[in-house]
Design a protein around this motif. Structure first.
Motif, short mmCIF file in Angstrom:
data_model
loop_
_atom_site.label_atom_id
_atom_site.label_comp_id
_atom_site.label_asym_id
_atom_site.label_seq_id
_atom_site.Cartn_x
_atom_site.Cartn_y
_atom_site.Cartn_z
N GLN A 53 0.85 -1.19 0.00
CA GLN A 53 0.00 0.00 0.00
C GLN A 53 0.88 1.24 0.00
O GLN A 53 1.98 1.23 0.58
CB GLN A 53 -0.90 -0.01 1.24
CG GLN A 53 -2.08 0.93 1.17
CD GLN A 53 -3.09 0.61 2.26
OE1 GLN A 53 -2.73 0.22 3.37
NE2 GLN A 53 -4.37 0.75 1.95
N MET A 54 0.41 2.30 -0.63
CA MET A 54 1.13 3.57 -0.62
C MET A 54 0.75 4.30 0.67
O MET A 54 -0.40 4.69 0.85
CB MET A 54 0.76 4.39 -1.86
CG MET A 54 1.63 5.60 -2.07
SD MET A 54 1.29 6.39 -3.67
CE MET A 54 2.06 5.23 -4.80
N GLN A 55 1.72 4.46 1.55
CA GLN A 55 1.45 5.10 2.85
C GLN A 55 1.52 6.62 2.76
O GLN A 55 0.76 7.31 3.43
CB GLN A 55 2.47 4.61 3.89
CG GLN A 55 2.49 3.11 4.09
CD GLN A 55 1.32 2.59 4.91
OE1 GLN A 55 0.17 2.71 4.52
NE2 GLN A 55 1.62 2.03 6.07
N ASP A 56 2.45 7.11 1.95
CA ASP A 56 2.63 8.56 1.81
C ASP A 56 2.65 8.92 0.33
O ASP A 56 3.36 8.27 -0.44
CB ASP A 56 3.97 9.00 2.44
CG ASP A 56 4.04 8.65 3.92
OD1 ASP A 56 3.16 9.10 4.67
OD2 ASP A 56 4.99 7.93 4.29
N PRO A 57 1.88 9.93 -0.05
CA PRO A 57 1.90 10.36 -1.46
C PRO A 57 3.32 10.70 -1.88
O PRO A 57 4.07 11.35 -1.15
CB PRO A 57 1.01 11.61 -1.46
CG PRO A 57 0.13 11.46 -0.25
CD PRO A 57 0.96 10.73 0.76
N GLY A 58 3.70 10.23 -3.05
CA GLY A 58 5.03 10.51 -3.56
C GLY A 58 6.05 9.44 -3.22
O GLY A 58 7.14 9.43 -3.79
N ASN A 59 5.71 8.55 -2.28
CA ASN A 59 6.60 7.45 -1.94
C ASN A 59 6.07 6.15 -2.52
O ASN A 59 4.87 5.98 -2.71
CB ASN A 59 6.76 7.32 -0.43
CG ASN A 59 7.55 8.47 0.16
OD1 ASN A 59 8.38 9.08 -0.51
ND2 ASN A 59 7.30 8.78 1.42
#
Length: 200
Positions: A53-59
């Motif tokens: 899952q993408m936890q932080d936008p841009g990461n």
């Protein structure tokens, strides 16, 4: 465990991805692993099932669930589940595009179920290929990805590095196909019989 071959199967939890598919696949692979152990083949690989899952936008996405934590593996397959809503928009797909393309270029098989094909389509790796998705999405998919051929009469299309499955419940077919690939036909057939589903 270090002398066993470990094969990681990742499931990407993108926005509105159907959690039931992620949980169902995790259970299916656990059943298959148990059956493989009961068959007593010492060289049978261990399946590591991870959810990303993408936890932080841009990461980049990271593992948020892991059946074999601490193992030093990368996914052999990354599965894109169906969506509970309308197919993902190009804007919502944008943060995943380069990461998925990089996974594929590093040898990861990308697999989609139903509307997950739209996220797969956004990567550009489907250009010139024939894939399947739900019949309901034929027009929408063709409008967005004119360079991709659709064959929705096929329940599953396995091109080795790309696997697409048609309907919402076709995750069972995809799961069994991967069990066949990594644990063998006899484990796949026994798993299908245990779960009372038709083998693909």
């Amino acid at each position: 465990m270090s002398d066993r071959n470990v094969i990681e199967i990742g499931i990407l939890l993108y926005p509105a991805a159907q959690i039931a598919t992620a949980l169902g696949l995790t259970d299916l692979f656990a059943f298959a692993q148990r059956i493989a152990s009961e068959q007593g083949k010492p060289d049978t690989p261990l399946l590591r099932i991870s959810q990303w899952q993408m936890q932080d936008p841009g990461n980049a996405p990271v593992r948020v669930q892991d059946s074999l934590p601490g193992m030093n593996t990368t996914p052999a397959v990354m599965i894109l589940p169906p969506s509970l809503e309308e197919p993902i928009t190009p804007h919502a797909a944008a943060p995943y595009r380069e990461w998925l393309r990089a996974q594929h270029s590093e040898g990861v098989t990308l697999a989609s179920v139903c509307a997950g094909a739209f996220l797969l389509g956004e990567t550009g790796v489907l250009s010139g290929r024939t894939i399947t998705t739900h019949w309901l999405y034929v027009e929408k998919f063709a409008e967005r990805f004119a360079d991709v051929l659709l064959d929705v009469d096929q329940l599953i299309i396995d091109a080795d590095d790309i696997i697409t499955a048609g309907g919402v419940m076709a995750w069972t077919d995809l799961g069994l196909r991967l069990v066949d690939r990594y644990l063998g036909a006899s484990v796949m057939i026994d798993t299908a019989q245990m779960l009372l589903v038709d083998p693909p």
